[in-house]
Design an enzyme around this catalytic site. Structure first.
Site, short mmCIF file in Angstrom:
data_model
loop_
_atom_site.label_atom_id
_atom_site.label_comp_id
_atom_site.label_asym_id
_atom_site.label_seq_id
_atom_site.Cartn_x
_atom_site.Cartn_y
_atom_site.Cartn_z
N SER A 127 -16.01 -52.85 43.05
CA SER A 127 -16.93 -51.89 42.59
C SER A 127 -16.50 -52.57 41.19
O SER A 127 -15.57 -53.08 40.84
CB SER A 127 -16.59 -50.52 42.43
OG SER A 127 -17.43 -50.29 41.29
N TYR A 151 -11.81 -42.59 40.10
CA TYR A 151 -12.30 -43.71 41.08
C TYR A 151 -12.65 -44.81 40.57
O TYR A 151 -12.16 -45.74 41.64
CB TYR A 151 -13.73 -43.31 40.66
CG TYR A 151 -14.67 -43.82 41.52
CD1 TYR A 151 -14.70 -43.91 42.96
CD2 TYR A 151 -15.63 -44.63 41.02
CE1 TYR A 151 -15.98 -45.24 43.62
CE2 TYR A 151 -16.42 -45.33 41.57
CZ TYR A 151 -16.43 -45.73 42.70
OH TYR A 151 -17.03 -46.81 43.48
N LYS A 155 -10.18 -47.57 43.31
CA LYS A 155 -10.86 -48.76 43.57
C LYS A 155 -9.02 -49.86 43.33
O LYS A 155 -9.54 -50.60 44.27
CB LYS A 155 -11.77 -48.89 43.56
CG LYS A 155 -13.50 -47.97 44.32
CD LYS A 155 -13.38 -48.49 45.64
CE LYS A 155 -14.70 -47.56 45.66
NZ LYS A 155 -14.42 -47.41 47.28
P1 NAD Z 1 -21.45 -42.90 50.34
O1 NAD Z 1 -21.40 -41.48 49.58
O2 NAD Z 1 -23.92 -42.49 50.67
O3 NAD Z 1 -21.17 -43.01 51.82
C1 NAD Z 1 -19.60 -43.44 51.75
C2 NAD Z 1 -19.51 -42.25 53.16
O4 NAD Z 1 -18.40 -42.38 53.76
C3 NAD Z 1 -20.19 -41.20 53.32
O5 NAD Z 1 -21.04 -41.02 54.59
C4 NAD Z 1 -19.03 -40.02 53.63
O6 NAD Z 1 -19.23 -39.11 54.43
C5 NAD Z 1 -18.12 -41.14 54.37
N1 NAD Z 1 -16.39 -40.73 53.33
C6 NAD Z 1 -15.95 -40.10 52.40
N2 NAD Z 1 -14.91 -40.31 52.67
C7 NAD Z 1 -14.20 -40.13 54.22
C8 NAD Z 1 -13.74 -40.11 54.80
N3 NAD Z 1 -11.97 -39.90 54.20
N4 NAD Z 1 -13.28 -40.21 55.96
C9 NAD Z 1 -14.66 -41.00 56.96
N5 NAD Z 1 -15.64 -40.69 56.41
C10 NAD Z 1 -14.90 -40.27 55.35
O7 NAD Z 1 -21.59 -44.03 49.23
P2 NAD Z 1 -22.44 -44.91 49.30
O8 NAD Z 1 -22.56 -45.06 48.21
O9 NAD Z 1 -22.73 -45.88 50.39
O10 NAD Z 1 -20.96 -46.05 48.99
C11 NAD Z 1 -20.16 -46.96 50.19
C12 NAD Z 1 -18.81 -47.87 49.06
O11 NAD Z 1 -19.54 -48.10 48.09
C13 NAD Z 1 -18.03 -46.70 48.48
O12 NAD Z 1 -16.44 -46.60 49.22
C14 NAD Z 1 -17.44 -46.69 47.24
O13 NAD Z 1 -17.14 -46.32 46.78
C15 NAD Z 1 -18.33 -47.75 46.86
N6 NAD Z 1 -19.18 -48.05 45.84
C16 NAD Z 1 -20.71 -47.44 46.26
C17 NAD Z 1 -21.41 -47.49 45.03
C18 NAD Z 1 -23.29 -47.21 44.58
O14 NAD Z 1 -23.24 -47.49 43.57
N7 NAD Z 1 -23.52 -46.61 45.56
C19 NAD Z 1 -20.98 -48.71 43.83
C20 NAD Z 1 -20.11 -49.78 44.02
C21 NAD Z 1 -19.23 -49.56 45.33
#
Ligand code: NAD
Ligand code: UDP
Length: 349
Positions: A127, A151, A155
């Site tokens: 991120s 958070y 990362k």
């Molecule tokens: P999201 O919460 O929709 O998806 C994450 C998924 O991981 C969820 O379905 C959740 O149920 C699953 N999960 C969490 N912990 C788990 C575990 N221990 N075992 C199995 N499954 C697990 O989030 P997103 O927006 O799709 O983000 C995906 C990734 O991208 C994340 O790592 C997030 O930190 C990163 N990210 C997201 C953004 C954003 O703005 N959406 C920005 C930068 C980075």
């Protein structure tokens, strides 16, 4: 059809479900592990509706080594895309142990299972929050890291672990070195153009775009614009919004790059995934009102703690080494977010 099998951790989530669509459409087989902590299985039914193909789904936790071992023994995985993690900044300040356990420890368990299965290609969801303070609002990959909340620190810690893992290969002269892409996302928004999958946050959204969508549909009364006195062109905060479909296409490019010449001897490299230009909060509101023909009532509120005035990507490295760049416009992002919101006012529920 390329026939490779990709393991997508967190594949039922917002970005993961969009990645499943693009992977299936590009001819990959897809195995998903997700504990559904922040998602619903319906997202994967919708992936099937869009693509006419199913993923293999394991409802499980990445901290459960046994499930991972079983999964790697059953499927010949070429690459892991690791999305699974908790992602709410505010919650991470309240529950740091939960965040470090889930994100950092979860990644360690995943890496051990990968190493035992000799699966050494990884695309990791990092991120832009890993970056530290900077004089420039446009962030390049070599800028110093310095996240300011648990958070972001989770990362950055994972990035450190992955760099160490890759560095160890040159000491041990490993014959099958790790090949790792750290993809630093800026602000993913929007949804698949079908309106069948999209972002479905629990409770009141923290992020701008889902909040604006819920105001436009009448679920929330008005938006609070966090600060109009920043040193930006209209005083409101500027971010680099990127369409989620563009973002996941970057992952497919990263898989190709890991298999290519640049990673022949292994390595761990960070890439910004952003559009390379910023939009202000008021510009987002205006675009939303134009595209949807609805009013987005808002009030100016105090700045939100920890927010930067302006932050956008230098996306040149991803263009040069992954042959990837964002293609969709702000109007596309807004139109697709709105299609998802209006077709699914209660999300997947
Ligand atoms: P999201 O919460 O929709 O998806 C994450 C998924 O991981 C969820 O379905 C959740 O149920 C699953 N999960 C969490 N912990 C788990 C575990 N221990 N075992 C199995 N499954 C697990 O989030 P997103 O927006 O799709 O983000 C995906 C990734 O991208 C994340 O790592 C997030 O930190 C990163 N990210 C997201 C953004 C954003 O703005 N959406 C920005 C930068 C980075
Ligand atoms: N923002 C806002 N009101 C909201 C949510 C966000 O004004 O209800 C602003 C926020 O201050 C920032 C921009 O919108 O300038 C993007 O915020 P978001 O939380 O979506 O992303 P991040 O801050 O993590 O980049």
């Amino acid at each position: 059809m390329n026939g490779q099998t990709i393991l997508v951790t967190g594949g039922a989530g917002y970005i993961g479900s969009h990645a499943c669509v693009e992977l299936l459409e590009a001819g990959f087989n897809v195995v998903v592990i997700d504990n559904l902590a922040n998602s619903k299985i319906e997202s994967l039914n919708r992936v099937r509706q869009i693509t006419g193909q199913a993923v293999t789904f394991y409802q499980g936790d990445i901290r459960d080594k046994q499930v991972l071992t079983e999964l790697f023994s059953k499927h010949e995985i070429s690459t892991v895309i690791h999305f699974a993690g908790l992602k709410a900044v505010g919650e991470s300040c309240e529950q740091p142990l939960n965040y470090y356990h889930n994100n950092v420890y979860g990644t360690l368990v995943l890496l051990e299972a990968m190493r035992e299965a000799n699966v050494k290609q990884l695309v990791f969801s990092s991120s832009a929050t890993v970056y530290g303070e900077s004089d420039s609002a446009q962030y390049s990959e070599h800028f110093p890291l310095g996240p300011i909340n648990p958070y972001g620190r989770s990362k950055a810690m994972i990035e450190d672990i992955l760099r160490d893992l890759s560095a160890a290969d040159s000491i041990t002269k490993s014959a099958s070195p790790w090949k790792i892409a750290l993809l630093r996302y800026f602000n993913p928004i929007g949804a698949h153009e079908s309106g069948l999958i999209g972002e479905d946050p629990n409770g009141i959204p923290n992020n701008l775009m889902p909040y604006v969508s819920q105001v436009a549909i009448g679920k929330l009364a008005q938006l609070s614009v966090f600060g109009d006195d920043y040193p930006t062109r209209d005083g409101t905060g500027i971010r680099d919004y990127i369409h989620v479909v563009d973002l996941v296409k970057g992952h497919i490019k990263a898989i190709a790059a890991l298999a290519g010449e640049g990673f022949r001897h292994g390595g761990c490299k960070a890439y910004n995934l952003g559009a390379g230009r910023g939009c202000s909060v008021l510009e987002i509101i205006n675009a939303f009102e134009k595209v949807t023909d609805r009013k987005v009532p808002y009030q100016i509120a105090p700045r939100r703690a920890g927010d930067l005035a302006e932050c956008y990507a230098n996306p040149e490295l991803a263009l040069k080494e992954l042959q990837w760049q964002a293609e969709k416009t702000l109007d596309d992002m807004v139109a697709d977010a709105w299609r998802w919101q209006s077709k699914n006012p209660a999300g997947y529920a």
